[in-house]
Scaffold this active site. Sequence first.
Site, PDB file in Angstrom:
ATOM      1  N   LYS A 111       4.615  44.839   0.503  1.00 28.46           N
ATOM      2  CA  LYS A 111       5.052  46.195   0.855  1.00 28.46           C
ATOM      3  C   LYS A 111       6.049  46.193   1.996  1.00 28.46           C
ATOM      4  O   LYS A 111       6.930  47.056   2.050  1.00 28.46           O
ATOM      5  CB  LYS A 111       3.846  47.066   1.218  1.00 28.46           C
ATOM      6  CG  LYS A 111       3.036  47.462   0.011  1.00 28.46           C
ATOM      7  CD  LYS A 111       2.263  48.732   0.264  1.00 28.46           C
ATOM      8  CE  LYS A 111       1.584  49.210  -1.010  1.00 28.46           C
ATOM      9  NZ  LYS A 111       0.601  50.246  -0.763  1.00 28.46           N
ATOM     10  N   LYS A 194       2.330  44.229 -12.615  1.00 24.83           N
ATOM     11  CA  LYS A 194       1.206  45.172 -12.633  1.00 24.83           C
ATOM     12  C   LYS A 194       1.695  46.592 -12.963  1.00 24.83           C
ATOM     13  O   LYS A 194       2.781  46.970 -12.520  1.00 24.83           O
ATOM     14  CB  LYS A 194       0.587  45.143 -11.226  1.00 24.83           C
ATOM     15  CG  LYS A 194      -0.787  45.689 -11.107  1.00 24.83           C
ATOM     16  CD  LYS A 194      -1.285  45.560  -9.681  1.00 24.83           C
ATOM     17  CE  LYS A 194      -0.491  46.413  -8.716  1.00 24.83           C
ATOM     18  NZ  LYS A 194      -1.079  46.556  -7.388  1.00 24.83           N
ATOM     19  N   LYS A 197       2.533  52.709  -9.635  1.00 28.80           N
ATOM     20  CA  LYS A 197       3.154  54.006  -9.355  1.00 28.80           C
ATOM     21  C   LYS A 197       4.612  53.828  -8.968  1.00 28.80           C
ATOM     22  O   LYS A 197       5.428  54.727  -9.134  1.00 28.80           O
ATOM     23  CB  LYS A 197       2.474  54.660  -8.140  1.00 28.80           C
ATOM     24  CG  LYS A 197       1.027  55.001  -8.305  1.00 28.80           C
ATOM     25  CD  LYS A 197       0.386  55.347  -6.947  1.00 28.80           C
ATOM     26  CE  LYS A 197      -1.125  55.321  -7.049  1.00 28.80           C
ATOM     27  NZ  LYS A 197      -1.828  55.481  -5.792  1.00 28.80           N
TER      28      LYS A 197
HETATM   29  P1  TYM Z   1      -4.601  52.243  -4.950  1.00 25.31           P
HETATM   30  O1  TYM Z   1      -4.454  53.671  -4.585  1.00 25.31           O
HETATM   31  O2  TYM Z   1      -3.394  51.367  -4.956  1.00 25.31           O
HETATM   32  O3  TYM Z   1      -5.281  52.101  -6.353  1.00 25.31           O
HETATM   33  C1  TYM Z   1      -6.457  52.821  -6.674  1.00 25.31           C
HETATM   34  C2  TYM Z   1      -7.353  51.986  -7.577  1.00 25.31           C
HETATM   35  O4  TYM Z   1      -6.662  51.683  -8.792  1.00 25.31           O
HETATM   36  C3  TYM Z   1      -6.691  50.278  -9.020  1.00 25.31           C
HETATM   37  N1  TYM Z   1      -5.451  49.877  -9.705  1.00 25.31           N
HETATM   38  C4  TYM Z   1      -5.430  49.173 -10.842  1.00 25.31           C
HETATM   39  N2  TYM Z   1      -6.417  48.692 -11.620  1.00 25.31           N
HETATM   40  C5  TYM Z   1      -6.058  48.021 -12.752  1.00 25.31           C
HETATM   41  N3  TYM Z   1      -4.758  47.820 -13.115  1.00 25.31           N
HETATM   42  C6  TYM Z   1      -3.740  48.299 -12.362  1.00 25.31           C
HETATM   43  N4  TYM Z   1      -2.473  48.114 -12.747  1.00 25.31           N
HETATM   44  C7  TYM Z   1      -4.049  49.008 -11.161  1.00 25.31           C
HETATM   45  N5  TYM Z   1      -3.300  49.600 -10.195  1.00 25.31           N
HETATM   46  C8  TYM Z   1      -4.178  50.127  -9.308  1.00 25.31           C
HETATM   47  C9  TYM Z   1      -6.800  49.661  -7.630  1.00 25.31           C
HETATM   48  O5  TYM Z   1      -7.320  48.345  -7.684  1.00 25.31           O
HETATM   49  C10 TYM Z   1      -7.737  50.632  -6.947  1.00 25.31           C
HETATM   50  O6  TYM Z   1      -9.080  50.347  -7.260  1.00 25.31           O
HETATM   51  N6  TYM Z   1      -6.392  50.272  -0.741  1.00 25.31           N
HETATM   52  C11 TYM Z   1      -6.775  51.014  -1.926  1.00 25.31           C
HETATM   53  C12 TYM Z   1      -7.395  52.373  -1.618  1.00 25.31           C
HETATM   54  C13 TYM Z   1      -8.560  52.299  -0.711  1.00 25.31           C
HETATM   55  C14 TYM Z   1      -9.879  51.803  -1.038  1.00 25.31           C
HETATM   56  C15 TYM Z   1     -10.629  51.973   0.150  1.00 25.31           C
HETATM   57  C16 TYM Z   1     -10.431  51.266  -2.189  1.00 25.31           C
HETATM   58  C17 TYM Z   1      -8.582  52.701   0.586  1.00 25.31           C
HETATM   59  N7  TYM Z   1      -9.823  52.506   1.102  1.00 25.31           N
HETATM   60  C18 TYM Z   1     -11.977  51.571   0.213  1.00 25.31           C
HETATM   61  C19 TYM Z   1     -11.778  50.870  -2.123  1.00 25.31           C
HETATM   62  C20 TYM Z   1     -12.520  51.020  -0.953  1.00 25.31           C
HETATM   63  C21 TYM Z   1      -5.514  51.273  -2.741  1.00 25.31           C
HETATM   64  O7  TYM Z   1      -4.435  51.331  -2.227  1.00 25.31           O
HETATM   65  O8  TYM Z   1      -5.730  51.555  -4.038  1.00 25.31           O
END
Ligand code: TYM
Length: 331
Positions: A111, A194, A197
């Site tokens: 990032k 992957k 977004k």
């Molecule tokens: P974020 O917002 O990037 O993604 C949210 C969730 O979606 C999953 N994900 C995917 N799973 C499968 N294939 C994909 N292509 C894909 N893209 C995204 C992510 O693995 C995630 O589960 N840091 C985290 C948010 C967060 C969090 C937490 C999660 C903040 N605090 C505490 C768990 C526990 C994030 O940016 O996810």
Amino acid sequence: MRILSGIQASGSLHLGNYLGALKKFADMQSLEAERFYMIADLHAITVWQDPEKLLSQTREIAACYLAAGVDPARSTIFAQSAVPAHTEMAWLFNCVARLGWLDRMTQFKDKAGKDKERASIGLYTYPVLQAADILIYKATHVPVGEDQRQHLELTRDVAKKFNHDYKTDYFPLPDTLYQGPGARIMSLRDGSAKMSKSDPSDNSRINLTDDADTIASKIKKAKSDADALPSEAAGLAERPEAKNLVGIYAALAGVSVEAVLADFGGKGFGTFKPALAEVVVEKMAPISERLRALLADPAEIDRLLTIGAERANEVSAPVVKDVKKIIGLWG
Ligand code: TYM
């Protein structure tokens, strides 16, 4: 059993978020557990966000939870920034986590890009806030996609070091739940990237807001190859696009990859893609319809978020209090 997970309030959600996270959040409601599902708006501001958009994105993610079947009567849905314990514990954990741990985080490297001098400090300590998110609820299980594996390992390291340094067993070590074919959904245009977004091509992903026609046309245009599908999963190893499409089918239909190949092995994409489009439309189009209806009533979403924040505060505030006492802090 206590479950916590979250999704960042940045941009609209896609099929990867659904299969990696949202669907599991809803499915886990059949378990005997307390569930906390948050919208990570504090994580979102590690890169600049337009203030008005941030508020509406937070609401939109809350609506996605509901549209995907998360039931506020059985799960606590709330915005991270409405619960002060997250930031308070993040500071305490900044003093537990080590620089070397954060230096190894691949998401920061991705990032921040080349010019890391200009990245925010928040982006660097992002995983520490994530550890706080999880541990202030003393969560035991965290459902996420595979890309969160490293952050979850860091969370366990923070819990371990805290317990060790203060000679306590206060924090449970949370288990990460990222099994199954939905754990890593790839771009529809490139099986090695992957689904994300931030991909500039909208055809690379199925958005939760896409209607049935858009979904069907994106599946039709999805990159594939010229060969028939194999009858064994091992035959997908060198075929990332085929592997991804079969995985999407399996995850959505709730069957194994082997079961999909038992039906479609020997058949080409001319047969498989229409069947896949049907499954994706069947599962995803109702979500986008519900989402539209929910977004038409933002006051109801705000009401649910207020109730969720109260419950989240009730559980997390005493944990911060305990931890301050363990550390020997005055306040
Ligand atoms: P974020 O917002 O990037 O993604 C949210 C969730 O979606 C999953 N994900 C995917 N799973 C499968 N294939 C994909 N292509 C894909 N893209 C995204 C992510 O693995 C995630 O589960 N840091 C985290 C948010 C967060 C969090 C937490 C999660 C903040 N605090 C505490 C768990 C526990 C994030 O940016 O996810």
